[in-house]
Design a protein around this motif. Structure first.
Motif, PDB file in Angstrom:
ATOM      1  N   ILE A   1       0.830  -1.205   0.000  1.00  0.00           N
ATOM      2  CA  ILE A   1       0.000   0.000   0.000  1.00  0.00           C
ATOM      3  C   ILE A   1       0.865   1.255   0.000  1.00  0.00           C
ATOM      4  CG2 ILE A   1      -1.631   1.341   1.414  1.00  0.00           C
ATOM      5  CD1 ILE A   1      -2.879  -1.361   2.220  1.00  0.00           C
ATOM      6  N   THR A   2       1.942   1.242   0.773  1.00  0.00           N
ATOM      7  CA  THR A   2       2.842   2.388   0.830  1.00  0.00           C
ATOM      8  C   THR A   2       3.489   2.660  -0.527  1.00  0.00           C
ATOM      9  OG1 THR A   2       3.312   1.941   3.156  1.00  0.00           O
ATOM     10  CG2 THR A   2       4.866   3.342   1.986  1.00  0.00           C
ATOM     11  N   ILE A   3       3.954   1.628  -1.182  1.00  0.00           N
ATOM     12  CA  ILE A   3       4.568   1.803  -2.502  1.00  0.00           C
ATOM     13  C   ILE A   3       3.537   2.290  -3.516  1.00  0.00           C
ATOM     14  CG2 ILE A   3       5.671   0.576  -4.416  1.00  0.00           C
ATOM     15  CD1 ILE A   3       7.120  -1.108  -2.267  1.00  0.00           C
ATOM     16  N   PHE A   4       2.321   1.749  -3.448  1.00  0.00           N
ATOM     17  CA  PHE A   4       1.257   2.203  -4.341  1.00  0.00           C
ATOM     18  C   PHE A   4       0.954   3.685  -4.114  1.00  0.00           C
ATOM     19  CE2 PHE A   4      -3.317   3.015  -4.879  1.00  0.00           C
ATOM     20  CZ  PHE A   4      -3.400   2.851  -6.257  1.00  0.00           C
ATOM     21  N   LEU A   5       0.819   4.087  -2.845  1.00  0.00           N
ATOM     22  CA  LEU A   5       0.523   5.489  -2.540  1.00  0.00           C
ATOM     23  C   LEU A   5       1.687   6.406  -2.892  1.00  0.00           C
ATOM     24  CD1 LEU A   5      -1.428   5.171   0.819  1.00  0.00           C
ATOM     25  CD2 LEU A   5      -2.324   5.723  -1.445  1.00  0.00           C
ATOM     26  N   LEU A   6       2.896   5.886  -2.866  1.00  0.00           N
ATOM     27  CA  LEU A   6       4.058   6.662  -3.292  1.00  0.00           C
ATOM     28  C   LEU A   6       3.930   7.046  -4.758  1.00  0.00           C
ATOM     29  CD1 LEU A   6       6.931   7.597  -2.328  1.00  0.00           C
ATOM     30  CD2 LEU A   6       7.757   5.461  -3.261  1.00  0.00           C
ATOM     31  N   PHE A   7       3.553   6.071  -5.594  1.00  0.00           N
ATOM     32  CA  PHE A   7       3.371   6.364  -7.015  1.00  0.00           C
ATOM     33  C   PHE A   7       2.149   7.246  -7.261  1.00  0.00           C
ATOM     34  CE2 PHE A   7       6.331   2.854  -7.436  1.00  0.00           C
ATOM     35  CZ  PHE A   7       7.159   3.335  -8.446  1.00  0.00           C
TER      36      PHE A   7
END
Length: 152
Positions: free
Chosen positions: A53-59
């Motif tokens: 989720i963190t990586i997705f929200l980063l993008f």
């Protein structure tokens, strides 16, 4: 025609140098703590869904930043979302290796039309500063809400 090819090679060389410097900088900053923290981490304490989720929200965050910047400079230069996203990542990379992220703003404009560099830099600065102001005021509203809700 020769200056155009020369510009492409210089641009490629600068990108490679910036990439190597950024990776080296990150490695130097993290090398001592990385091996210490690696011994503490075990597979049971990691929440993999939170990492995804963190990586997705980063993008998503970078995408919103690219969209905002593309809109801010649209009257000066029209670019695709893909190019805006690439230049946003380039600016963030340069911001990491410069003091106080000062290189992030001119880096985006420098890789676009050099004839309108000043105007692009100013529009980028205004859009970034407006984002800081909005974040500040929304943060104050959040603090007031948390203060009232939890009786801090």
């Amino acid at each position: 025609m020769k200056t155009n090819n020369l510009y492409k090679y210089i641009n490629l060389l600068l990108r490679i140098i910036i990439g190597v410097v950024a990776i080296g900088y990150i490695f130097i900053k993290l090398k001592d703590e990385f091996f210490l923290n690696l011994q503490v981490i075990n597979g049971q304490n990691i929440i993999y869904s939170a990492i995804v989720i963190t990586i997705f929200l980063l993008f998503v965050n970078w995408g919103i930043e690219a969209f905002k910047w593309r809109y801010a400079i649209s009257k000066v230069e029209r670019i695709s979302f893909k190019k805006a996203f690439k230049l946003t990542l380039t600016g963030i990379t340069l911001g990491i290796i410069t003091p106080n992220r000062v290189g992030e703003i001119p880096a985006r404009a420098l890789l676009l039309n050099r004839n309108s560099f000043n105007e692009l830099t100013l529009k980028t600065l205004v859009s970034s500063f407006s984002q800081v102001i909005i974040t500040f005021f929304v943060g104050i509203v959040g603090l007031i809400t948390v203060y009232d809700k939890f009786n801090l």
